[in-house]
Design a protein around this motif. Sequence first.
Motif, short mmCIF file in Angstrom:
data_model
loop_
_atom_site.label_atom_id
_atom_site.label_comp_id
_atom_site.label_asym_id
_atom_site.label_seq_id
_atom_site.Cartn_x
_atom_site.Cartn_y
_atom_site.Cartn_z
N ALA A 118 -55.48 21.94 10.66
CA ALA A 118 -55.54 21.66 9.22
C ALA A 118 -55.06 22.86 8.41
O ALA A 118 -54.37 22.71 7.41
N LEU B 161 -66.48 20.54 7.58
CA LEU B 161 -67.28 21.74 7.35
C LEU B 161 -66.68 22.71 6.36
O LEU B 161 -67.39 23.44 5.68
N ASP B 162 -65.35 22.76 6.30
CA ASP B 162 -64.72 23.86 5.57
C ASP B 162 -64.85 23.67 4.06
O ASP B 162 -65.15 22.58 3.57
N ASN B 163 -64.62 24.75 3.34
CA ASN B 163 -64.74 24.72 1.88
C ASN B 163 -63.39 24.59 1.19
O ASN B 163 -63.23 25.02 0.05
N SER B 164 -62.41 24.04 1.87
CA SER B 164 -61.09 23.91 1.27
C SER B 164 -61.16 23.06 -0.01
O SER B 164 -61.90 22.07 -0.06
N PHE B 165 -60.37 23.44 -0.98
CA PHE B 165 -60.35 22.69 -2.25
C PHE B 165 -59.95 21.23 -2.01
O PHE B 165 -60.31 20.34 -2.78
N VAL B 166 -59.22 21.01 -0.91
CA VAL B 166 -58.73 19.66 -0.62
C VAL B 166 -59.90 18.68 -0.50
O VAL B 166 -59.85 17.56 -1.04
N SER C 258 -61.65 29.72 8.81
CA SER C 258 -63.03 30.17 9.01
C SER C 258 -63.91 29.05 9.55
O SER C 258 -64.95 29.30 10.14
N ALA C 259 -63.50 27.80 9.36
CA ALA C 259 -64.27 26.68 9.90
C ALA C 259 -63.70 26.20 11.23
O ALA C 259 -64.14 25.18 11.76
N GLU D 190 -60.74 25.06 11.84
CA GLU D 190 -59.80 23.94 11.70
C GLU D 190 -58.37 24.49 11.66
O GLU D 190 -57.72 24.53 10.61
N TYR E 279 -58.98 17.08 12.02
CA TYR E 279 -60.39 17.39 11.76
C TYR E 279 -61.26 16.72 12.82
O TYR E 279 -60.87 15.78 13.47
N SER F 279 -60.12 29.07 4.32
CA SER F 279 -61.36 28.31 4.51
C SER F 279 -61.26 27.40 5.74
O SER F 279 -62.26 27.19 6.44
N SER F 280 -60.07 26.90 6.03
CA SER F 280 -59.90 26.07 7.23
C SER F 280 -60.02 26.92 8.49
O SER F 280 -60.67 26.51 9.46
N PHE G 123 -48.67 22.89 1.09
CA PHE G 123 -48.89 23.54 -0.21
C PHE G 123 -47.99 24.77 -0.37
O PHE G 123 -47.52 25.07 -1.46
N GLN H 121 -56.30 29.55 -0.34
CA GLN H 121 -57.70 29.10 -0.27
C GLN H 121 -57.88 28.12 0.88
O GLN H 121 -58.82 28.22 1.65
N HIS H 122 -56.98 27.15 0.99
CA HIS H 122 -57.08 26.14 2.04
C HIS H 122 -56.94 26.79 3.42
O HIS H 122 -57.71 26.48 4.33
#
Lengths: 88, 498
Positions: free
Chosen positions: A61, B442-447, A55-56, A58, B474, A52-53, A69, A48-49
Amino acid sequence: MWFWTGMIIGIALLALILWLKNSKGITVRWYEWILVLLAIGAGSATIQHYFSSISAGENIAANAGALIFGLVAIILFAVTWQLVIRHK
Amino acid sequence: MTQFHTTLSRRDFMKGLGVVGAGVGVGAVIPPAFNDVDEITSAPSAITRKPWWVKLQDKPTVPVDMNTLKEGRTRSICLERAPGYASPPEGAETNQKFIDYYKREWGEWDPGPNCQGMGDFPFLNNQHVGSVRDNALMAALQINLFGQFPPEVVKATGGKFHILHDKPAGWRLAPPVEQRGGTKWQGTPEENLRTVRAAARFFGADDVGAIEVDDNFRKVMWGSSIDLLPAFFRGEIKQYKLEWGDVNDFVLTPGPVEPSNIVIPNRCRYFVHWTMRQPPSRMRHDCGTIQGPSQAWTYSHNAQIGKNIQEFLWGLGYIALDNWMGYIIPTGYTGVMAGAGELSRWSAVLTPKFGATTRAMYGFLTDLPLAETKPVNFGAYEFCHTCGICADKCPMEAIQKGEPSWDAPEAWQNPGYLGWRLDLTRCTHCPVCMSVCPFSSLDNSFVHTLVRGTSTTTTLFNSFFASMDRTFGYGRKPPEDWWERDQTEPTFGIDSTL
């Protein structure tokens, strides 16, 4: 997406349990199930991390998080695997 | 020899159990704050929905002393220096500082063409925002920037009209609703807030809140204000006075356009607050010796959105006076009190969902009764104590480092709150601090959800979280990368869903 993720993990777990029981005769103790669930949690968190990173945009990160993880997930899986095969 | 033992006797334990049991019992007997689902969904907190980690509270997180808070003291204007006002720095030396900064950031940076003739800061022509592509974005956004009319239109009106905000009390293009066979909208304060929120978001706003006009509000309000625009575009500083009176409608003298005096009806007891984000995915790539394209995008849109909301209130049958650009009251005060966010180190309001990338923080004084929304606490003010990334990254060292203070050494600063004060004589309004703030991620990471939930509850890990933000890279991104990105983001680059 979460529906399909849950579906795939569920089917994979069921297949694993049946395979271990029927083909290998392996038994899994209650605390090993907890470890497996924690490992799956860490693995899901890694995926997930990471995505999503990415796609943004990042990238640093994404990689750093995947390393942290992902390592936790791998260690948990490895520990569980070793525990299971040692009392087979 | 040290002995480890429990300090809780069996008797105390049983007594504690009894107290907890009694508490649960009382809790079950006392009627809940909400009697039914309708009440829950119509509560102001439900109407202006916040993410789950945000706490609502009666007082803002920043300590405020209303006895020492002075009215009308924070004065900044984007003009050549004027006595008593803080103006942004200018000149070749400042430009070079930014060019060097971006070169350090990206290895190389093409300053591109200058921004001559562009209206963002009309007196600072020799500004740069990057290569010709980035510069072209700025050129494109000159249309409607600050709601300005094209020069030919201004000329055709004999110089009478310049911008959408020529009329602070609105254009009122539609005749009063009673003249059109209708009656004014009548709703409960909760319904009214919900109605304005729905309309504002339809026009392009993000969050909407409301506060009642009380003695504190009137104290913080300017006794006089500056007509930032349109006099701004003529290179003038023009003041107008604000006063309250028993009048039926706003009385603007000598006329509705560029008034020098405004009498506000005493029945305008509500302030409706609205916010709007600037495109965050572009923001991170913006480079400029002055404001970049994402900021210009917001200023070319929010002028119209504000006027849409004002005309909507008029359409409902209510009057409204515009606080666009903080014409009548500082936007930091209204933003914090209406619960848009918390006061932060970069001395503006940090919002829970969009961090430091919320550009519009405006509102209206109105006679439409509105349910009050509460100040919020999501740990931002406390986080700013230990973070300080914005202050470290500021190219002009304009953001205050260290602990917050009550001191306001400059004439244009305001005492009365324990905060950090931006040095407005150094800030060029460049895009750096807004993009490096950890809350702007911006991101949707659970973190991030985990971090936000944690920092709302405890300050214990704030230093660790700030360090991780730096380590994980970031924030700022290379300007050229923005052009090569997959266009998978929402239009405008803003996901304002909650």
